[in-house]
Design a protein around this motif. Structure first.
Motif, short mmCIF file in Angstrom:
data_model
loop_
_atom_site.label_atom_id
_atom_site.label_comp_id
_atom_site.label_asym_id
_atom_site.label_seq_id
_atom_site.Cartn_x
_atom_site.Cartn_y
_atom_site.Cartn_z
N ASN A 13 0.81 -1.21 0.00
CA ASN A 13 0.00 0.00 0.00
C ASN A 13 0.84 1.27 0.00
OD1 ASN A 13 -2.48 -1.46 0.14
ND2 ASN A 13 -2.07 -1.84 2.32
N PHE A 14 2.10 1.12 -0.36
CA PHE A 14 3.00 2.28 -0.35
C PHE A 14 3.89 2.21 -1.58
CE2 PHE A 14 7.08 4.29 0.71
CZ PHE A 14 6.64 5.55 1.10
N ASN A 15 3.50 2.92 -2.62
CA ASN A 15 4.35 3.02 -3.79
C ASN A 15 5.00 4.39 -3.79
OD1 ASN A 15 5.50 3.29 -6.38
ND2 ASN A 15 4.11 1.71 -7.16
N PRO A 16 6.29 4.45 -3.48
CA PRO A 16 6.94 5.75 -3.32
C PRO A 16 6.95 6.57 -4.59
CG PRO A 16 8.55 3.95 -3.25
CD PRO A 16 7.20 3.33 -3.18
N ALA A 17 6.98 5.92 -5.76
CA ALA A 17 6.95 6.69 -7.01
C ALA A 17 5.63 7.46 -7.14
CB ALA A 17 7.15 5.76 -8.20
N ASP A 18 4.54 6.86 -6.69
CA ASP A 18 3.25 7.55 -6.72
C ASP A 18 3.25 8.75 -5.78
OD1 ASP A 18 2.34 5.71 -8.54
OD2 ASP A 18 1.26 4.50 -7.06
N LYS A 19 3.90 8.59 -4.63
CA LYS A 19 3.97 9.70 -3.67
C LYS A 19 4.71 10.88 -4.27
CE LYS A 19 2.08 7.35 -0.26
NZ LYS A 19 0.75 7.69 0.28
N ILE A 20 5.79 10.60 -5.02
CA ILE A 20 6.54 11.68 -5.67
C ILE A 20 5.69 12.30 -6.78
CG2 ILE A 20 8.58 12.21 -7.06
CD1 ILE A 20 9.96 9.83 -5.63
N GLN A 21 5.04 11.46 -7.58
CA GLN A 21 4.24 11.94 -8.69
C GLN A 21 3.11 12.85 -8.23
OE1 GLN A 21 2.90 9.02 -11.71
NE2 GLN A 21 0.86 9.89 -11.44
N ASP A 22 2.55 12.55 -7.05
CA ASP A 22 1.40 13.32 -6.55
C ASP A 22 1.78 14.73 -6.10
OD1 ASP A 22 -0.26 11.22 -7.10
OD2 ASP A 22 -0.35 10.48 -5.04
N LEU A 23 3.08 14.97 -5.93
CA LEU A 23 3.52 16.32 -5.56
C LEU A 23 3.56 17.18 -6.82
CD1 LEU A 23 6.48 15.49 -3.18
CD2 LEU A 23 4.23 16.34 -2.52
N GLN A 24 2.93 18.34 -6.77
CA GLN A 24 2.89 19.22 -7.92
C GLN A 24 3.24 20.63 -7.48
OE1 GLN A 24 -0.03 17.70 -10.93
NE2 GLN A 24 -0.65 19.84 -10.94
N TYR A 25 4.29 21.18 -8.07
CA TYR A 25 4.73 22.53 -7.73
C TYR A 25 4.58 23.42 -8.96
CZ TYR A 25 7.17 19.96 -4.01
OH TYR A 25 7.49 19.14 -2.95
N PHE A 26 4.22 24.69 -8.74
CA PHE A 26 4.17 25.65 -9.82
C PHE A 26 5.29 26.67 -9.62
CE2 PHE A 26 -0.18 24.07 -9.55
CZ PHE A 26 -0.46 23.82 -10.89
N GLY A 27 5.91 27.04 -10.73
CA GLY A 27 6.91 28.10 -10.65
C GLY A 27 6.27 29.44 -10.39
N GLU A 28 7.11 30.42 -10.10
CA GLU A 28 6.64 31.76 -9.74
C GLU A 28 5.74 32.36 -10.81
OE1 GLU A 28 8.60 36.07 -8.43
OE2 GLU A 28 9.87 34.38 -9.05
N PHE A 29 6.01 32.03 -12.08
CA PHE A 29 5.23 32.59 -13.18
C PHE A 29 4.39 31.51 -13.87
CE2 PHE A 29 9.13 35.11 -12.71
CZ PHE A 29 8.56 36.32 -12.33
N GLY A 30 4.06 30.46 -13.12
CA GLY A 30 3.22 29.40 -13.66
C GLY A 30 3.99 28.30 -14.34
N VAL B 167 6.06 24.82 -15.04
CA VAL B 167 5.81 23.46 -14.57
C VAL B 167 6.92 22.96 -13.65
CG1 VAL B 167 4.38 22.85 -16.54
CG2 VAL B 167 6.86 22.46 -16.65
N ASN B 168 8.04 23.67 -13.61
CA ASN B 168 9.08 23.39 -12.63
C ASN B 168 9.10 24.53 -11.62
OD1 ASN B 168 10.37 20.93 -13.58
ND2 ASN B 168 11.02 22.14 -15.35
N PRO B 169 9.31 24.23 -10.34
CA PRO B 169 9.35 25.30 -9.34
C PRO B 169 10.49 26.27 -9.62
CG PRO B 169 10.10 23.23 -8.40
CD PRO B 169 9.55 22.90 -9.73
N SER B 170 10.26 27.53 -9.32
CA SER B 170 11.29 28.55 -9.52
C SER B 170 12.49 28.27 -8.62
CB SER B 170 10.72 29.94 -9.22
OG SER B 170 9.60 30.20 -10.04
N ILE B 171 13.67 28.61 -9.11
CA ILE B 171 14.90 28.40 -8.35
C ILE B 171 15.19 29.67 -7.55
CG2 ILE B 171 17.38 27.95 -8.49
CD1 ILE B 171 16.80 26.56 -11.20
N SER B 172 15.37 29.49 -6.24
CA SER B 172 15.66 30.64 -5.38
C SER B 172 17.16 30.90 -5.38
CB SER B 172 15.16 30.37 -3.96
OG SER B 172 15.72 29.19 -3.45
#
Length: 411
Positions: A14-31, A33-38
């Protein structure tokens, strides 16, 4: 308590770690698909009070200085914690930058560690040569012999330390049983899971803290050095405490650009691990049938094959690491040089690259271990450690490697 009981079976169902990673979704500062780099080392505040509160750790979502935290590092922290099933995580500038602060946070002057004897050479050197200067002693044991592990525990022991699959001998730690021992004696079980991302979830088997060298499989492109400690929020907060946190005060901070790079590569880890495992099992089976002395946890001949089979998520297989003993260091060097010449991989340390990497660990990654101790643990000078790559036609690779071995009289 029966520590040998293999009650890990189906623990991953009941624990597929790849699914846990896939379910995380971040938006970059200007929309994006990759989070903005600080790309900043320090951050501004609209009020002096907010700066004070942030320094004291009481202003969530605010950033003070990138050695404390940065948005890029926290994105990766969250993803790796999801992968390992922990509350949170803390990325660092190298694998050793995760291992050393973690152990120093858990232990101080007068404390004792029980560690597997077959571990990465840098970790061994840290425990054998460096921590005694701080009054921390370590007893190295055969981690597969649970009675010996338990007998090594003293009233001052604070930590049990092991690798899921040991470097370089590929011994398998019975994490559930070791967790039982740790709980019995009120110890922390720290597991280096570098060889087994996605395949094994040590936290689900009872470990307290999981460490990775991100340099290896998780990043996968041999262009970045990094590490991570995955644990409870309380422990990670203690590591980052401005007054007493080992990670905070020793300063092994991961650069934000590197965090962003690892984050992108993490998205393909599940695909890569399946291919690494498929190729390694194929080669290990072929070479064992050819009569070579092969060690690979996916082979029935491996002494801990059944144990490891009960621990893994079978979707990701038995991993990409195997060893072949060709008898002498001279023969090992000849073979590795010839395989490199034939474009079959690189004579190089590290692991998890898209090409196969091979080295003789006794004279490279485990050279910190004295020769007499190498001999005692079964680390022979003819042993070659293979990190099997992502080759598309693995039968073609097998035939080419076999030609090299026949040419040099290994086969």
């Amino acid at each position: 308590m029966n520590y040998n009981k293999h009650n890990q079976i189906n623990i991953m169902n009941n624990f597929n770690p790849a699914d846990k990673i896939q379910d995380l979704q971040y938006f970059g500062e200007f929309g994006g698909v990759n989070p903005s780099i600080s790309d900043s080392s320090t951050y501004t505040f609209l009020s002096a009070k907010t700066m004070f509160d942030t320094f004291e750790g009481n202003a969530e979502g605010c950033y003070l200085y990138s050695r404390h935290s940065s948005p890029s590092n926290l994105y990766l922290d969250k993803a790796l914690a999801a992968m390992e099933g922990t509350e949170t995580a803390n990325v660092s500038a190298s694998g050793m930058g995760a291992i050393t602060p973690t152990l120093l946070q858990l232990c101080g002057n007068g404390d004792h560690i029980v560690s597997s004897r077959t571990i990465y050479g840098g970790t061994y050197a840290f425990l054998k040569n460096f921590t005694p200067r701080l009054g921390i002693k370590t007893t190295f044991v055969d981690i597969t012999k649970l009675d010996i592990v338990e007998a090594a525990i003293t009233p001052t022991t604070k930590v049990l330390y092991c690798e899921t699959v040991s470097n370089p001998l590929l011994e398998v730690a019975n994490i559930t049983a070791l967790a039982g021992i740790a709980k019995k004696y009120n110890l922390k079980l720290v597991v280096d899971n570098t060889f087994s991302p996605l395949s094994v979830a040590p936290i689900k088997l009872g470990a307290d803290i999981v460490i990775h060298s991100l340099t290896k499989y998780i990043n996968g492109s041999s262009d970045t050095v990094g590490g991570v400690t995955c644990a409870s929020r309380d422990f990670i907060n203690s590591l980052k405490d401005v007054n007493s946190g080992a990670s905070m005060l020793l300063g092994p901070t991961m650069d934000s650009l590197r965090s962003a790079s690892v984050m992108k590569n993490l998205r393909t880890l599940h695909i890569r691990m399946k291919q690494h495992s498929h190729n390694a099992l194929y080669l290990a089976t072929k070479f064992e049938n050819d009569g070579l002395k092969v060690v690979y946890p996916g082979l029935a001949s491996h002494p801990s094959h059944q144990l490891y089979a009960s621990m893994i998520n079978p979707e990701y297989g038995f991993g990409g690491m195997m060893t072949v003993d060709v008898g002498t260091i001279g023969k090992a060097n000849e073979l590795m040089e010839l395989m490199q010449e034939r474009n079959l991989g690189y004579l190089a340390v590290s692991l998890g690259f898209y090409k196969t990497l091979f080295s003789a660990p006794g004279t490279s990654t485990s050279s910190e271990i004295p020769l007499e101790e190498q001999a005692a643990m079964g680390l022979t000078d003819g042993l070659i450690r293979f990190s099997i790559g992502l080759d598309n036609d693995i039968e073609r690779t097998y035939q080419s490697m076999k030609e090299c071995m026949v040419e040099l009289g290994v086969l």
